[in-house]
Write a protein that holds these residues in place. Structure first.
Motif, PDB file in Angstrom:
ATOM      1  N   LYS A  45       4.085  -8.067  -1.597  1.00  0.00           N
ATOM      2  CA  LYS A  45       3.654  -7.225  -2.729  1.00  0.00           C
ATOM      3  C   LYS A  45       2.901  -8.045  -3.766  1.00  0.00           C
ATOM      4  CE  LYS A  45       7.218  -3.557  -2.655  1.00  0.00           C
ATOM      5  NZ  LYS A  45       7.865  -3.860  -1.378  1.00  0.00           N
ATOM      6  N   SER A  48      -0.601  -9.019  -2.262  1.00  0.00           N
ATOM      7  CA  SER A  48      -1.501  -7.872  -2.091  1.00  0.00           C
ATOM      8  C   SER A  48      -1.892  -7.222  -3.417  1.00  0.00           C
ATOM      9  CB  SER A  48      -0.832  -6.821  -1.199  1.00  0.00           C
ATOM     10  OG  SER A  48       0.299  -6.266  -1.846  1.00  0.00           O
ATOM     11  N   LYS A  50       0.146  -5.288  -5.034  1.00  0.00           N
ATOM     12  CA  LYS A  50       0.913  -4.051  -5.174  1.00  0.00           C
ATOM     13  C   LYS A  50       1.981  -4.160  -6.257  1.00  0.00           C
ATOM     14  CE  LYS A  50       0.290  -2.527  -0.369  1.00  0.00           C
ATOM     15  NZ  LYS A  50       0.987  -2.241   0.920  1.00  0.00           N
ATOM     16  N   LYS A  53       1.188  -2.797  -9.601  1.00  0.00           N
ATOM     17  CA  LYS A  53       0.991  -1.343  -9.677  1.00  0.00           C
ATOM     18  C   LYS A  53       2.312  -0.571  -9.712  1.00  0.00           C
ATOM     19  CE  LYS A  53      -3.405  -1.751  -7.217  1.00  0.00           C
ATOM     20  NZ  LYS A  53      -4.169  -1.425  -5.984  1.00  0.00           N
ATOM     21  N   LEU A  54       3.428  -1.302  -9.584  1.00  0.00           N
ATOM     22  CA  LEU A  54       4.726  -0.634  -9.601  1.00  0.00           C
ATOM     23  C   LEU A  54       5.070  -0.159 -11.006  1.00  0.00           C
ATOM     24  CD1 LEU A  54       6.879  -2.993  -7.322  1.00  0.00           C
ATOM     25  CD2 LEU A  54       5.737  -0.863  -6.681  1.00  0.00           C
TER      26      LEU A  54
END
Length: 669
Positions: A45, A48, A50, A53-54
């Motif tokens: 995560k 990448s 990601k 974006k959580l």
């Protein structure tokens, strides 16, 4: 490395479903394998993008899941090597967020070596030998210590923008989610701290940052050191204070200083313990840290000591240019945390007497190496402290009071403290006595002045390196310094001591006890480990008189005396430091008070040995023990003609020119 990483990952995936080992051992390895694999999921995560974006709740859940390893009951393993292995595996969390595959990989491979040893034992229908496990751990430390030490020194000295600096300068700190991108443990306390700072006016934040950075700059001026020769400042802080730290970085850049911000690492290769040095989040479990602080006792010997010292020398040699540009640390401490209550267990590891000697030898030699490259006489520092929400309510009012405390009129204190120093300079020795149940009764020998018109015994400490203002201090003469020092309750380096009592003979600690535990043996060990730092004795390295009655009254008003950091607590009464003097390794540097007089009391009979016997000249520790005003019966000086001049009596300043300090005390009534 990537190939090794993928192979290790695939093997660990297999372990999760293997049932080769006996149930308890098997559960342990499966549990650790699952933790590693979850860490790798988080790493994906991070790599990448990601993670960023959580949502906040998702980040909280992820952070809690990672650190549940230290908080929740795990498989009940008693083997000391497996316990140490589990703690070392937990050390991968920060490296996940830094995308440091190498430091993750070496711990994955350590895990697999342990697992293989257990598999081999099962196949041979035998028990795993502790000696085999020790060898695995031993070679892990001996193989990777060099790289770990180099990494530590590089992070402290490299002017390349580091992980934390990038995060601080490029993040939106109005967004609480940013706290979760460090990889540190985050709680409601860090979130609430950041939210509170975000609610403050810009001018208040700027005032906090300016006080912090100006203290650093003035520290160079007052000690006659040239800050223009320096290009690096090491910043330490706790998560939640980023809005102030960001402004401080900008201030330092205007001074020509670039920040290095190193993480407080907790692993076998870079050190474990209760004290953390560097930027840090919350501690998931104080008990866990307490139980693992001496894990290195499993492998520490002379050879490991030699490896560590050689690695340190080589690391500094590789960074000698940067080391010459390092100005010293700028530390933003926090206080208010609930005092931990440690459970003593028979399974907790302890260093042997021989290992304690190795630790003190290492500390002394390591300090000598550091001083070779970062010269004590050329560097400075500053420390300031702010409360966290743990301190209780009303948090906002306490925080505001501390801001005022940190920005008191240092000119006023400078004048008052000079009156105290002028009187102290007349004395051969000082008398310190307790009251209200405090059993202190001390005689403190003072240096003699060769030229009273140009020399002084005490430093006039205003708001520079130690913020807030409020003390005068000296290095006492050890000969004939004697008596008993007693404090009913005091916090030292995050640990609470009840009825601590130190007996002093010729300036050295001869006997010691407290009432924390049920037996004398436990109490004495607690002091030896955490106040004497494993030494058999320590000298009284400092005698000081704290003058900050405002701090004392603030603490009493809000009932937070037990939560004050030593930085503030030492200003709320006389204090005595055990270990090195305040001028350790810089005794030959001339230091002057604002009145132009040179401070000549900078060493004692121990530090005088520094040229011929440096191992016994320095102790590489300095722990302050403070008597609060309401336990203080008397501070007087005795002159050569045996006449006595009293400075404090029954907790109040009685010396002419100092009684303005009683105004804060009067406000309590």
């Amino acid at each position: 490395m990537i190939e090794r990483f993928e192979l290790a990952k695939e093997r660990i995936k297999e372990i999760v479903n293997e049932n080769i080992l006996p149930s308890l051992d098997g559960k342990f390895f499966q549990q650790e394998a699952e933790f590693i694999l979850y860490g790798i999921e988080v790493l994906d995560k991070v790599e990448s993008g990601k993670l960023c974006k959580l949502g906040l709740d998702e980040l909280r859940e992820l952070n809690s899941a990672l650190y549940s390893k230290f908080k929740d009951n795990q498989v009940d393993i008693t083997n000391k090597y497996l316990c140490a292995l589990s703690a070392e595996i937990g050390a991968i969390i920060p490296y996940i967020f830094e995308k440091d595959l190498n430091n993750i990989l070496i711990r994955m491979e350590l895990f697999l070596e342990f697992y293989s040893a257990y598999i081999a034992a099962v196949q041979d229908d035998a028990e795993v030998k502790d000696e085999d496990l020790r060898n695995i751990l031993y070679y892990y430390v001996s193989d990777y210590t060099k790289d770990a030490v180099f990494e530590k020194i590089h992070n402290m000295l490299s002017m390349d923008e580091d992980f934390a600096t990038k995060l601080i300068m490029n993040s939106d700190w109005s967004d609480i989610r940013s706290l979760y991108f460090y990889g540190e443990y985050v709680t409601e306390i860090e979130e609430r701290t950041l939210s509170y700072l975000n609610s403050l006016p810009y001018d208040t934040l700027k005032k906090m940052a300016d006080t912090f950075t100006e203290g650093y700059r003035i520290g160079f001026i007052t000690t006659s050191k040239d800050i223009t020769k320096k290009k690096i400042v090491g910043i330490r802080y706790n998560l939640g204070f980023e809005p102030v730290v960001k402004l401080a970085i900008e201030n330092f850049k205007k001074m020509g200083l670039k920040p290095t911000i190193s993480r407080a690492r907790m692993n076998l290769l870079q050190g474990r313990g209760i004290q953390r040095i560097g930027y840090q989040g919350a501690c998931p479990s104080r008990q866990y840290e307490f139980e693992h602080k001496d894990d290195a006792s499993l492998i520490l010997d002379k050879h490991i000591n030699t490896i560590k010292l050689e690695a340190l020398e080589n690391a500094y040699e590789a960074h000698q240019k940067e080391a010459s540009l390092y100005g010293g640390p700028a530390v933003m401490e926090v206080f208010g945390e609930i005092a931990p209550q440690y459970e003593l267990k028979d399974t907790i590891l302890e260093y042997t007497e021989e290992q304690n000697k190795l630790i003190t030898q290492y500390a002394s030699k390591a300090m000598a190496i550091q001083n070779k490259y970062i010269k004590e006489e050329e560097r400075s520092f500053t420390i300031i402290a702010f409360p966290t929400p743990d301190i209780g309510e009303p948090y906002d009012k306490i925080f505001d009071e501390v801001i005022k405390l940190n920005t008191l009129d240092y000119k006023l204190y400078q004048t008052v403290q000079q009156n105290i120093i002028d009187t102290l300079d007349l004395g051969e020795y000082a008398i310190v006595k307790g009251m209200n149940g405090n059993k202190t009764n001390l005689k403190v020998s003072l240096h003699k002045l060769g030229n009273p018109a140009k020399e002084t015994k005490f430093e006039n400490c205003v708001a520079d390196v130690n913020i807030p203002v409020g003390e005068v201090f000296t290095s006492p003469v050890l000969k004939d310094t004697e008596g008993v020092l007693h404090v009913k309750k005091v916090f030292l380096n995050g640990l609470e001591y009840k009825d601590i009592m130190l007996t002093i003979r010729n300036g050295m600690v001869k006997e010691y006890t407290c009432s924390n535990f049920d037996t004398d043996e436990e109490n004495q060990k607690f002091i030896k480990d955490n106040v004497l730092y494993h030494h058999d004795t320590l000298p009284m390295g400092e005698f000081a008189i704290g003058t900050n009655t405002t701090a004392f009254v603030m603490a009493r008003k809000y009932g937070i005396e037990d939560k004050l950091p030593i930085l503030i607590a030492e200003k709320t009464g006389p204090h005595f430091a055990f270990g090195d003097t305040c001028y350790s390794h810089a005794e030959d540097v001339k230091v002057y008070n604002p009145d132009g007089k040179e401070i000549i009391a900078k060493e004692n009979e121990c530090s005088l040995k520094r040229d011929e016997d440096p191992m016994n000249a320095y102790f590489n520790c300095h722990t302050d023990v403070t008597i609060p005003y309401d336990e203080l019966g008397e501070i007087s000086i005795v002159k050569e003609d045996n006449s006595v001049v009293t400075i404090i009596e029954n907790g109040r300043f009685v010396l002419e020119g100092t009684m303005i300090l009683n105004e804060a005390l009067d406000s309590m009534n």
